[in-house]
Design a protein around this motif. Structure first.
Motif, PDB file in Angstrom:
ATOM      1  N   GLY A 108       0.829  -1.190   0.000  1.00 38.81           N
ATOM      2  CA  GLY A 108       0.000   0.000   0.000  1.00 38.81           C
ATOM      3  C   GLY A 108       0.865   1.242   0.000  1.00 38.81           C
ATOM      4  O   GLY A 108       2.099   1.173   0.019  1.00 38.81           O
ATOM      5  N   VAL A 109       0.217   2.357   0.006  1.00 37.35           N
ATOM      6  CA  VAL A 109       0.900   3.632  -0.168  1.00 37.35           C
ATOM      7  C   VAL A 109       1.466   4.140   1.155  1.00 37.35           C
ATOM      8  O   VAL A 109       0.723   4.303   2.126  1.00 37.35           O
ATOM      9  CB  VAL A 109      -0.071   4.677  -0.755  1.00 37.35           C
ATOM     10  N   PRO A 110       2.784   4.416   1.200  1.00 31.93           N
ATOM     11  CA  PRO A 110       3.335   5.064   2.389  1.00 31.93           C
ATOM     12  C   PRO A 110       2.853   6.517   2.452  1.00 31.93           C
ATOM     13  O   PRO A 110       2.436   7.084   1.442  1.00 31.93           O
ATOM     14  CB  PRO A 110       4.848   4.998   2.185  1.00 31.93           C
ATOM     15  N   ASP A 111       2.950   7.101   3.626  1.00 32.85           N
ATOM     16  CA  ASP A 111       2.494   8.479   3.795  1.00 32.85           C
ATOM     17  C   ASP A 111       3.547   9.489   3.335  1.00 32.85           C
ATOM     18  O   ASP A 111       3.220  10.496   2.705  1.00 32.85           O
ATOM     19  CB  ASP A 111       2.149   8.716   5.270  1.00 32.85           C
ATOM     20  N   TRP A 112       4.805   9.229   3.673  1.00 33.81           N
ATOM     21  CA  TRP A 112       5.902  10.149   3.329  1.00 33.81           C
ATOM     22  C   TRP A 112       7.028   9.335   2.718  1.00 33.81           C
ATOM     23  O   TRP A 112       7.389   8.269   3.229  1.00 33.81           O
ATOM     24  CB  TRP A 112       6.369  10.862   4.598  1.00 33.81           C
ATOM     25  N   VAL A 113       7.571   9.827   1.610  1.00 31.23           N
ATOM     26  CA  VAL A 113       8.695   9.173   0.929  1.00 31.23           C
ATOM     27  C   VAL A 113       9.808  10.200   0.757  1.00 31.23           C
ATOM     28  O   VAL A 113       9.555  11.345   0.357  1.00 31.23           O
ATOM     29  CB  VAL A 113       8.273   8.625  -0.458  1.00 31.23           C
ATOM     30  N   VAL A 114      11.036   9.774   1.033  1.00 35.01           N
ATOM     31  CA  VAL A 114      12.220  10.604   0.827  1.00 35.01           C
ATOM     32  C   VAL A 114      13.182   9.854  -0.073  1.00 35.01           C
ATOM     33  O   VAL A 114      13.468   8.678   0.170  1.00 35.01           O
ATOM     34  CB  VAL A 114      12.932  10.929   2.165  1.00 35.01           C
ATOM     35  N   GLU A 115      13.647  10.527  -1.108  1.00 33.19           N
ATOM     36  CA  GLU A 115      14.725  10.001  -1.951  1.00 33.19           C
ATOM     37  C   GLU A 115      15.876  10.992  -1.873  1.00 33.19           C
ATOM     38  O   GLU A 115      15.683  12.202  -2.036  1.00 33.19           O
ATOM     39  CB  GLU A 115      14.281   9.860  -3.411  1.00 33.19           C
ATOM     40  N   VAL A 116      17.078  10.489  -1.579  1.00 38.68           N
ATOM     41  CA  VAL A 116      18.283  11.302  -1.616  1.00 38.68           C
ATOM     42  C   VAL A 116      18.885  11.077  -2.999  1.00 38.68           C
ATOM     43  O   VAL A 116      19.205   9.937  -3.353  1.00 38.68           O
ATOM     44  CB  VAL A 116      19.277  10.915  -0.503  1.00 38.68           C
ATOM     45  N   LEU A 117      18.982  12.136  -3.775  1.00 40.44           N
ATOM     46  CA  LEU A 117      19.390  11.990  -5.164  1.00 40.44           C
ATOM     47  C   LEU A 117      20.872  11.664  -5.302  1.00 40.44           C
ATOM     48  O   LEU A 117      21.715  12.241  -4.620  1.00 40.44           O
ATOM     49  CB  LEU A 117      19.069  13.259  -5.951  1.00 40.44           C
ATOM     50  N   SER A 118      21.146  10.740  -6.200  1.00 44.00           N
ATOM     51  CA  SER A 118      22.494  10.387  -6.620  1.00 44.00           C
ATOM     52  C   SER A 118      22.573  10.659  -8.110  1.00 44.00           C
ATOM     53  O   SER A 118      21.547  10.577  -8.804  1.00 44.00           O
ATOM     54  CB  SER A 118      22.776   8.901  -6.361  1.00 44.00           C
ATOM     55  N   GLY A 123      17.375  11.320 -12.389  1.00 47.16           N
ATOM     56  CA  GLY A 123      16.307  11.395 -13.385  1.00 47.16           C
ATOM     57  C   GLY A 123      15.183  10.417 -13.086  1.00 47.16           C
ATOM     58  O   GLY A 123      14.007  10.747 -13.224  1.00 47.16           O
ATOM     59  N   HIS A 124      15.532   9.226 -12.666  1.00 47.84           N
ATOM     60  CA  HIS A 124      14.544   8.200 -12.311  1.00 47.84           C
ATOM     61  C   HIS A 124      13.664   8.674 -11.152  1.00 47.84           C
ATOM     62  O   HIS A 124      12.442   8.566 -11.192  1.00 47.84           O
ATOM     63  CB  HIS A 124      15.299   6.916 -11.950  1.00 47.84           C
ATOM     64  N   ASP A 125      14.313   9.230 -10.121  1.00 50.61           N
ATOM     65  CA  ASP A 125      13.575   9.694  -8.945  1.00 50.61           C
ATOM     66  C   ASP A 125      12.748  10.940  -9.248  1.00 50.61           C
ATOM     67  O   ASP A 125      11.632  11.088  -8.751  1.00 50.61           O
ATOM     68  CB  ASP A 125      14.539   9.998  -7.798  1.00 50.61           C
ATOM     69  N   LEU A 126      13.293  11.839 -10.066  1.00 46.97           N
ATOM     70  CA  LEU A 126      12.616  13.100 -10.387  1.00 46.97           C
ATOM     71  C   LEU A 126      11.444  12.933 -11.343  1.00 46.97           C
ATOM     72  O   LEU A 126      10.479  13.691 -11.279  1.00 46.97           O
ATOM     73  CB  LEU A 126      13.611  14.088 -11.008  1.00 46.97           C
ATOM     74  N   ILE A 127      11.522  11.971 -12.217  1.00 48.16           N
ATOM     75  CA  ILE A 127      10.496  11.846 -13.262  1.00 48.16           C
ATOM     76  C   ILE A 127       9.625  10.610 -13.041  1.00 48.16           C
ATOM     77  O   ILE A 127       8.433  10.715 -12.764  1.00 48.16           O
ATOM     78  CB  ILE A 127      11.140  11.830 -14.655  1.00 48.16           C
ATOM     79  N   ILE A 128      10.215   9.436 -13.161  1.00 49.10           N
ATOM     80  CA  ILE A 128       9.433   8.199 -13.125  1.00 49.10           C
ATOM     81  C   ILE A 128       8.815   7.963 -11.749  1.00 49.10           C
ATOM     82  O   ILE A 128       7.615   7.713 -11.619  1.00 49.10           O
ATOM     83  CB  ILE A 128      10.294   7.003 -13.580  1.00 49.10           C
ATOM     84  N   LYS A 129       9.633   8.061 -10.705  1.00 49.07           N
ATOM     85  CA  LYS A 129       9.099   7.781  -9.372  1.00 49.07           C
ATOM     86  C   LYS A 129       8.181   8.903  -8.889  1.00 49.07           C
ATOM     87  O   LYS A 129       7.210   8.650  -8.184  1.00 49.07           O
ATOM     88  CB  LYS A 129      10.235   7.503  -8.391  1.00 49.07           C
ATOM     89  N   ARG A 130       8.437  10.138  -9.270  1.00 49.73           N
ATOM     90  CA  ARG A 130       7.529  11.220  -8.891  1.00 49.73           C
ATOM     91  C   ARG A 130       6.140  10.973  -9.461  1.00 49.73           C
ATOM     92  O   ARG A 130       5.139  11.083  -8.765  1.00 49.73           O
ATOM     93  CB  ARG A 130       8.043  12.587  -9.349  1.00 49.73           C
ATOM     94  N   LEU A 143      12.604  15.168  -2.301  1.00 52.69           N
ATOM     95  CA  LEU A 143      13.792  14.848  -3.079  1.00 52.69           C
ATOM     96  C   LEU A 143      14.935  15.706  -2.532  1.00 52.69           C
ATOM     97  O   LEU A 143      14.924  16.933  -2.686  1.00 52.69           O
ATOM     98  CB  LEU A 143      13.575  15.158  -4.561  1.00 52.69           C
ATOM     99  N   VAL A 144      15.881  15.067  -1.881  1.00 54.79           N
ATOM    100  CA  VAL A 144      17.007  15.781  -1.282  1.00 54.79           C
ATOM    101  C   VAL A 144      18.140  15.811  -2.300  1.00 54.79           C
ATOM    102  O   VAL A 144      18.587  14.770  -2.775  1.00 54.79           O
ATOM    103  CB  VAL A 144      17.456  15.103   0.028  1.00 54.79           C
ATOM    104  N   HIS A 145      18.605  17.018  -2.622  1.00 55.13           N
ATOM    105  CA  HIS A 145      19.667  17.232  -3.609  1.00 55.13           C
ATOM    106  C   HIS A 145      20.956  17.580  -2.851  1.00 55.13           C
ATOM    107  O   HIS A 145      21.178  18.754  -2.546  1.00 55.13           O
ATOM    108  CB  HIS A 145      19.319  18.385  -4.546  1.00 55.13           C
ATOM    109  N   PRO A 146      21.813  16.596  -2.545  1.00 52.13           N
ATOM    110  CA  PRO A 146      23.016  16.885  -1.755  1.00 52.13           C
ATOM    111  C   PRO A 146      23.976  17.859  -2.435  1.00 52.13           C
ATOM    112  O   PRO A 146      24.573  18.695  -1.768  1.00 52.13           O
ATOM    113  CB  PRO A 146      23.693  15.525  -1.589  1.00 52.13           C
TER     114      PRO A 146
END
Length: 193
Positions: A108-118, A123-130, A143-146
């Protein structure tokens, strides 16, 4: 550059469970995307600290944080697990409905998701997963941009992510749907060069 595809077939969670442990993939709409090699140290430093702060803030509360690898199965309806065609492993998820949790992760759907970009996964996290998280109904997606030292925050409103809010990785930032979780960016970045 996008993540490599396993091949052109479509797969289900039943297939996913049969793959060897050293072959790591995420399934999105039946397409198997190869997981990137181990992330850079900066990714892990930030993720670990954000997860620690989140876990501390949620201690004793119903919402639970989990870090990758942690399977999040996103069924389209009431199909059995074997037929689910979307399984992802976000860097950090918070699940508030414990009925969604089982021994394999979250169904099922989580409430909050965090991706730390590598660089290899941005691109995968910013486009497809978003798009996936929006369609699935994730209430808040960070989306955390280090490298750029910013965090892009998407919040679900009326079934869609509106324009994101972008914050510098400084001071503190509360999670909109979990105001008790306040990320102290100075602490999150203290070991990052």
């Amino acid at each position: 550059m996008g993540l490599a595809l396993r091949d052109t077939r479509t797969y289900t969670y039943a297939d996913y469970l049969d793959w060897p442990d050293d072959a790591r993939y995420e399934l999105i709409d039946g397409v198997a995307y190869a997981m990137a090699p181990a992330p850079l140290r900066v990714h892990q430093e930030i993720l670990l600290e954000v997860a620690r702060q989140t876990s501390n803030a949620l201690d004793g509360k119903p919402c639970r944080p989990f870090i990758a690898p942690f399977d999040v199965r996103l069924p389209r309806g009431n199909e059995v697990d074997a037929d689910i065609d979307t399984v992802v492993q976000p860097d950090l998820v918070v699940v508030c409905d414990r009925a969604k949790l089982d021994e394999r992760g979250c169904r099922g759907v989580p409430d909050w998701v965090v991706e730390v970009l590598s660089p290899s996964t941005a691109g995968h996290d910013l486009i497809i997963k978003r798009r996936l998280y929006e369609r699935a109904g994730v209430r808040e997606y960070w989306l955390v941009h280090p490298v750029d030292r910013v965090v892009t925050v998407y919040r679900l409103q009326d079934g869609a992510f509106g324009a994101p809010d972008i914050y510098e990785l400084k001071d503190t930032l509360a999670v909109g749907i979990l105001p008790e979780v306040v990320i102290d960016w100075e602490r999150a970045l203290q070991n990052v060069g």
